[in-house]
Design a protein around this motif. Structure first.
Motif, PDB file in Angstrom:
ATOM      1  N   TRP A 122       1.094  -1.617  -0.177  1.00 60.42           N
ATOM      2  CA  TRP A 122       0.078   0.119  -0.184  1.00 60.42           C
ATOM      3  C   TRP A 122       0.625   1.374  -0.149  1.00 60.42           C
ATOM      4  O   TRP A 122       0.339   1.821  -0.344  1.00 60.42           O
ATOM      5  N   TRP A 126       0.363   3.649  -3.326  1.00 62.32           N
ATOM      6  CA  TRP A 126      -0.216   5.521  -2.476  1.00 62.32           C
ATOM      7  C   TRP A 126       1.046   6.302  -3.221  1.00 62.32           C
ATOM      8  O   TRP A 126       1.045   7.375  -3.385  1.00 62.32           O
ATOM      9  N   PRO A 225      -5.453   0.508  13.641  1.00 61.14           N
ATOM     10  CA  PRO A 225      -4.640   1.141  12.412  1.00 61.14           C
ATOM     11  C   PRO A 225      -3.846   2.393  12.697  1.00 61.14           C
ATOM     12  O   PRO A 225      -2.888   2.880  11.886  1.00 61.14           O
ATOM     13  N   GLY A 327       0.248  -0.025  11.134  1.00 64.56           N
ATOM     14  CA  GLY A 327      -1.510   0.389  10.764  1.00 64.56           C
ATOM     15  C   GLY A 327      -2.476   0.206   9.300  1.00 64.56           C
ATOM     16  O   GLY A 327      -2.901  -0.048   9.273  1.00 64.56           O
ATOM     17  N   CYS A 328      -1.057  -0.139   8.231  1.00 73.60           N
ATOM     18  CA  CYS A 328      -1.461   0.066   7.069  1.00 73.60           C
ATOM     19  C   CYS A 328      -2.464  -0.890   7.181  1.00 73.60           C
ATOM     20  O   CYS A 328      -3.310  -1.105   6.714  1.00 73.60           O
ATOM     21  N   CYS A 331      -6.660  -1.977   8.347  1.00 72.92           N
ATOM     22  CA  CYS A 331      -7.246  -1.932   7.466  1.00 72.92           C
ATOM     23  C   CYS A 331      -6.969  -2.748   5.843  1.00 72.92           C
ATOM     24  O   CYS A 331      -8.432  -3.161   5.400  1.00 72.92           O
ATOM     25  N   ARG A 339     -10.785  -6.250  -2.345  1.00 72.95           N
ATOM     26  CA  ARG A 339     -10.090  -5.010  -2.760  1.00 72.95           C
ATOM     27  C   ARG A 339      -9.103  -4.558  -1.742  1.00 72.95           C
ATOM     28  O   ARG A 339      -8.586  -3.719  -2.476  1.00 72.95           O
ATOM     29  N   PRO A 344      -5.379  -2.671  -5.666  1.00 69.27           N
ATOM     30  CA  PRO A 344      -6.097  -2.505  -6.867  1.00 69.27           C
ATOM     31  C   PRO A 344      -6.140  -2.605  -8.555  1.00 69.27           C
ATOM     32  O   PRO A 344      -5.133  -2.041  -8.247  1.00 69.27           O
ATOM     33  N   LEU A 353     -11.362   5.115  -8.906  1.00 67.23           N
ATOM     34  CA  LEU A 353     -10.987   5.861  -7.752  1.00 67.23           C
ATOM     35  C   LEU A 353     -10.803   6.903  -7.232  1.00 67.23           C
ATOM     36  O   LEU A 353      -9.255   7.123  -7.643  1.00 67.23           O
ATOM     37  N   TRP A 361      -6.788  14.815   0.297  1.00 64.31           N
ATOM     38  CA  TRP A 361      -6.558  13.687   0.857  1.00 64.31           C
ATOM     39  C   TRP A 361      -5.733  12.365   1.602  1.00 64.31           C
ATOM     40  O   TRP A 361      -5.806  11.643   2.648  1.00 64.31           O
ATOM     41  N   MET A 362      -5.324  12.191   0.486  1.00 67.64           N
ATOM     42  CA  MET A 362      -4.077  11.386   0.218  1.00 67.64           C
ATOM     43  C   MET A 362      -2.499  11.320   1.399  1.00 67.64           C
ATOM     44  O   MET A 362      -2.941  10.858   2.600  1.00 67.64           O
ATOM     45  N   TRP A 366      -2.625   8.885   4.910  1.00 63.02           N
ATOM     46  CA  TRP A 366      -1.444   8.707   5.412  1.00 63.02           C
ATOM     47  C   TRP A 366      -1.465   8.843   6.863  1.00 63.02           C
ATOM     48  O   TRP A 366      -0.430   8.026   7.216  1.00 63.02           O
ATOM     49  N   PRO A 369      -4.871   8.041   9.350  1.00 60.90           N
ATOM     50  CA  PRO A 369      -6.057   7.106   8.371  1.00 60.90           C
ATOM     51  C   PRO A 369      -7.223   6.522   9.202  1.00 60.90           C
ATOM     52  O   PRO A 369      -7.670   6.498   8.400  1.00 60.90           O
ATOM     53  N   THR A 370      -7.978   7.707  10.442  1.00 60.99           N
ATOM     54  CA  THR A 370      -8.282   6.728  10.661  1.00 60.99           C
ATOM     55  C   THR A 370      -9.611   7.953  11.021  1.00 60.99           C
ATOM     56  O   THR A 370     -10.958   7.589  10.753  1.00 60.99           O
ATOM     57  N   TYR A 373     -12.019   9.994   6.613  1.00 57.50           N
ATOM     58  CA  TYR A 373     -14.011  10.316   6.192  1.00 57.50           C
ATOM     59  C   TYR A 373     -15.144   9.921   6.840  1.00 57.50           C
ATOM     60  O   TYR A 373     -14.665   9.157   7.843  1.00 57.50           O
TER      61      TYR A 373
HETATM   62  C1  HEC Z   1      -8.376   2.911   8.776  1.00 56.98           C
HETATM   63  C2  HEC Z   1      -8.366   2.160   7.813  1.00 56.98           C
HETATM   64  C3  HEC Z   1      -7.457   2.195   7.504  1.00 56.98           C
HETATM   65  C4  HEC Z   1      -6.094   2.648   7.549  1.00 56.98           C
HETATM   66  C5  HEC Z   1      -5.506   2.588   8.940  1.00 56.98           C
HETATM   67  C6  HEC Z   1      -5.883   3.036   6.171  1.00 56.98           C
HETATM   68  N1  HEC Z   1      -5.880   2.543   5.349  1.00 56.98           N
HETATM   69 FE1  HEC Z   1      -5.833   3.029   3.008  1.00 56.98          FE
HETATM   70  N2  HEC Z   1      -8.026   3.747   2.232  1.00 56.98           N
HETATM   71  C7  HEC Z   1      -9.343   2.902   3.508  1.00 56.98           C
HETATM   72  C8  HEC Z   1     -10.163   2.975   2.980  1.00 56.98           C
HETATM   73  C9  HEC Z   1     -11.750   2.510   3.855  1.00 56.98           C
HETATM   74  C10 HEC Z   1     -10.291   2.896   1.831  1.00 56.98           C
HETATM   75  C11 HEC Z   1     -11.078   3.891   0.841  1.00 56.98           C
HETATM   76  C12 HEC Z   1     -11.868   5.237   0.645  1.00 56.98           C
HETATM   77  C13 HEC Z   1     -12.412   4.867   0.146  1.00 56.98           C
HETATM   78  O1  HEC Z   1     -11.882   4.189  -1.563  1.00 56.98           O
HETATM   79  O2  HEC Z   1     -13.275   5.500  -0.424  1.00 56.98           O
HETATM   80  C14 HEC Z   1      -9.005   3.525   2.061  1.00 56.98           C
HETATM   81  C15 HEC Z   1      -7.806   3.933   0.717  1.00 56.98           C
HETATM   82  C16 HEC Z   1      -6.362   3.844  -0.144  1.00 56.98           C
HETATM   83  C17 HEC Z   1      -5.865   4.659  -0.586  1.00 56.98           C
HETATM   84  C18 HEC Z   1      -6.237   5.108  -2.153  1.00 56.98           C
HETATM   85  C19 HEC Z   1      -6.652   4.522  -2.713  1.00 56.98           C
HETATM   86  C20 HEC Z   1      -7.727   3.084  -2.939  1.00 56.98           C
HETATM   87  O3  HEC Z   1      -7.375   2.282  -3.277  1.00 56.98           O
HETATM   88  O4  HEC Z   1      -8.464   3.629  -3.327  1.00 56.98           O
HETATM   89  C21 HEC Z   1      -5.122   4.437  -0.475  1.00 56.98           C
HETATM   90  C22 HEC Z   1      -3.425   4.419  -1.133  1.00 56.98           C
HETATM   91  C23 HEC Z   1      -4.061   3.678   0.012  1.00 56.98           C
HETATM   92  N3  HEC Z   1      -5.762   3.576   1.297  1.00 56.98           N
HETATM   93  C24 HEC Z   1      -3.200   3.933   1.635  1.00 56.98           C
HETATM   94  C25 HEC Z   1      -2.750   3.050   3.233  1.00 56.98           C
HETATM   95  C26 HEC Z   1      -2.050   3.906   3.340  1.00 56.98           C
HETATM   96  C27 HEC Z   1      -0.400   3.877   2.514  1.00 56.98           C
HETATM   97  C28 HEC Z   1      -2.122   3.099   5.193  1.00 56.98           C
HETATM   98  C29 HEC Z   1      -1.252   3.325   5.848  1.00 56.98           C
HETATM   99  C30 HEC Z   1       0.004   4.735   5.753  1.00 56.98           C
HETATM  100  C31 HEC Z   1      -3.369   2.941   4.580  1.00 56.98           C
HETATM  101  N4  HEC Z   1      -4.006   4.049   3.746  1.00 56.98           N
HETATM  102  C32 HEC Z   1      -4.203   2.809   6.014  1.00 56.98           C
HETATM  103  C33 HEC Z   1      -8.987   2.453   5.173  1.00 56.98           C
HETATM  104  C34 HEC Z   1      -7.451   2.442   5.773  1.00 56.98           C
END
Ligand code: HEC
Length: 373
Positions: A122, A126, A225, A327-328, A331, A339, A344, A353, A361-362, A366, A369-370, A373
């Motif tokens: 992830w 990212w 997370p 934490g990534c 979730c 997914r 993806p 996406l 947002w990105m 990062w 993450p909690t 949204y």
């Molecule tokens: C609390 C749960 C949670 C954590 C922890 C989390 N994510 Fe996510 N992440 C999500 C969710 C839910 C989505 C989808 C959001 C959407 O599609 O609207 C998402 C979407 C993304 C996306 C966007 C692309 C996509 O496929 O939708 C990226 C890139 C991503 N996360 C990277 C990371 C990274 C890197 C970390 C760690 C630093 C991380 N996430 C931690 C829940 C989390």
């Protein structure tokens, strides 16, 4: 027997020499990784997991490759600070040395970017998404550049950049920077002596690589997370460069994070070329080399280096401390659905996406993450 500590040159450019040493280490561990990495988009992360979990010494090699990059970054930082404080840019004979030294920062930077993307978990995903967004801020060509980055992206291409194109550019620059001269003095002797005096740092790399590793499995117990928020990870120092995206809005972003650094970089690289004729350093250099500076002067200079270094590193620390390491997976875990578990397939399609277009947002996702949204 010749005393290794008598050769002053080692201490004058200790961190430059140390950088060279660990670049060799980086090449060696990198070659090991090549044998196990599979750049096919569906296999990349699996191959990294296999390497880390099943191959003898694989985890150590991978984590050494990460920590060595971190040490290289720090060593280059100190080396640069020292060269600035020593006013090396004033010496006309050092023009090429200075220019190539500054230019070397570019392939180093690109090696970090490509290296972060290759594992294709992830975080890599990212990164691959946020870099093109960044280029969008450049006027006129921004949009074209962005689609170029997205459309042209494939893992094998980035692998070629990382293991071939960038290292070649890097080695050519290093050659002009100092290998040329080193060859006359004896490369192997230099490496051997330098390895001896940097032994503690080399051991530190191995120890860190053994004990502070990057997770390579979907853990049995799903982490929270924000878990890993305070675990140091060598990749984080890079986040400082993306921080403007979090704290500034609109046109301030390109000004502060692209134009100012770029202008500064160019001015910096060619500095000795405008100072032509103002050179006053040559003699003092030679005199100083034969008569080492008094202790007081060495002390003052050393403290200055430490203070500036501490300022730079605390910025990096502040910019990165709270981004979760583990934490990534909290979730983005296979159990949360296919997914969420793997990157993806539509990762290039921002109609599917739309979040990927939104750097704010990105960035927020990062760091927090909690909350996002
Ligand atoms: C609390 C749960 C949670 C954590 C922890 C989390 N994510 Fe996510 N992440 C999500 C969710 C839910 C989505 C989808 C959001 C959407 O599609 O609207 C998402 C979407 C993304 C996306 C966007 C692309 C996509 O496929 O939708 C990226 C890139 C991503 N996360 C990277 C990371 C990274 C890197 C970390 C760690 C630093 C991380 N996430 C931690 C829940 C989390």
């Amino acid at each position: 027997m010749e005393n290794i500590f008598s050769e002053k040159i080692h201490w004058r450019h200790f961190f430059g020499g140390f950088s060279f040493l660990i670049i060799i280490l980086q090449i060696l561990t990198g070659i090991f990784l090549i044998f196990f990495y599979d750049p096919a988009i569906d296999n990349a992360y699996k191959s990294v997991q296999y390497l880390t979990n099943n191959v003898t010494g694989g985890s150590l090699m991978r984590n050494m490759h990460r920590w060595t990059a971190f040490f290289l970054f720090l060593a280059v930082l100190i080396h640069t600070i020292r060269c600035i404080l020593r006013l090396d840019f004033m010496a006309q004979s050092k023009r090429v040395l200075w220019l190539t030294g500054v230019l070397l920062l570019l392939p180093t930077f690109m090696l970090i970017v490509t290296g972060l993307i290759l594992p294709w978990e992830w975080k890599g995903y990212w990164f691959m998404e946020i870099i093109p967004n960044y280029s969008e801020f450049i006027p006129l060509i921004g949009h074209k550049l962005k689609s170029f980055f997205i459309e042209s992206f494939t893992l094998p291409r980035y692998q070629v950049l990382h293991i071939l194109v960038l290292p070649i550019i890097f080695l050519i620059l290093i050659n002009y920077h100092f290998l040329d001269k080193l060859r006359k003095r004896g490369v192997f002797k230099y490496i051997y002596k330098h390895a001896l005096i940097s032994l503690p740092l080399l051991i530190a790399i191995v120890v860190l690589a053994k004990y502070i590793t990057i997770p390579s499995e979907d853990p049995e117990v799903i982490p929270m997370p924000l878990e890993g928020e305070y675990i140091p990870a060598p990749e984080w120092y890079f986040l400082i460069l993306l921080l403007p995206l979090m704290y500034f809005k609109g046109s301030l972003i390109p000004v502060l994070s692209i134009y100012v650094p770029l202008l500064f970089f160019i001015a910096f690289a060619f500095l000795p070329y405008y100072l032509k004729g103002k050179a006053v350093r040559e003699e003092t250099e030679a005199v100083e080399y034969n008569n080492p500076a008094p202790l007081k002067k060495i002390f003052i200079r050393g403290s200055l280096v430490v203070i500036i270094f501490a300022m730079c590193t605390s910025l990096i620390y502040l910019g990165a401390y709270n981004s979760p390491t583990l934490g990534c997976n909290g979730c983005h875990h296979l159990k949360s659905g296919f997914r969420m578990g793997i990157v993806p397939r539509q990762f290039k399609d921002r109609n599917v996406l739309p979040n990927l277009d939104d750097n704010q947002w990105m960035m927020g996702h990062w760091f927090y993450p909690t909350e996002i949204y």
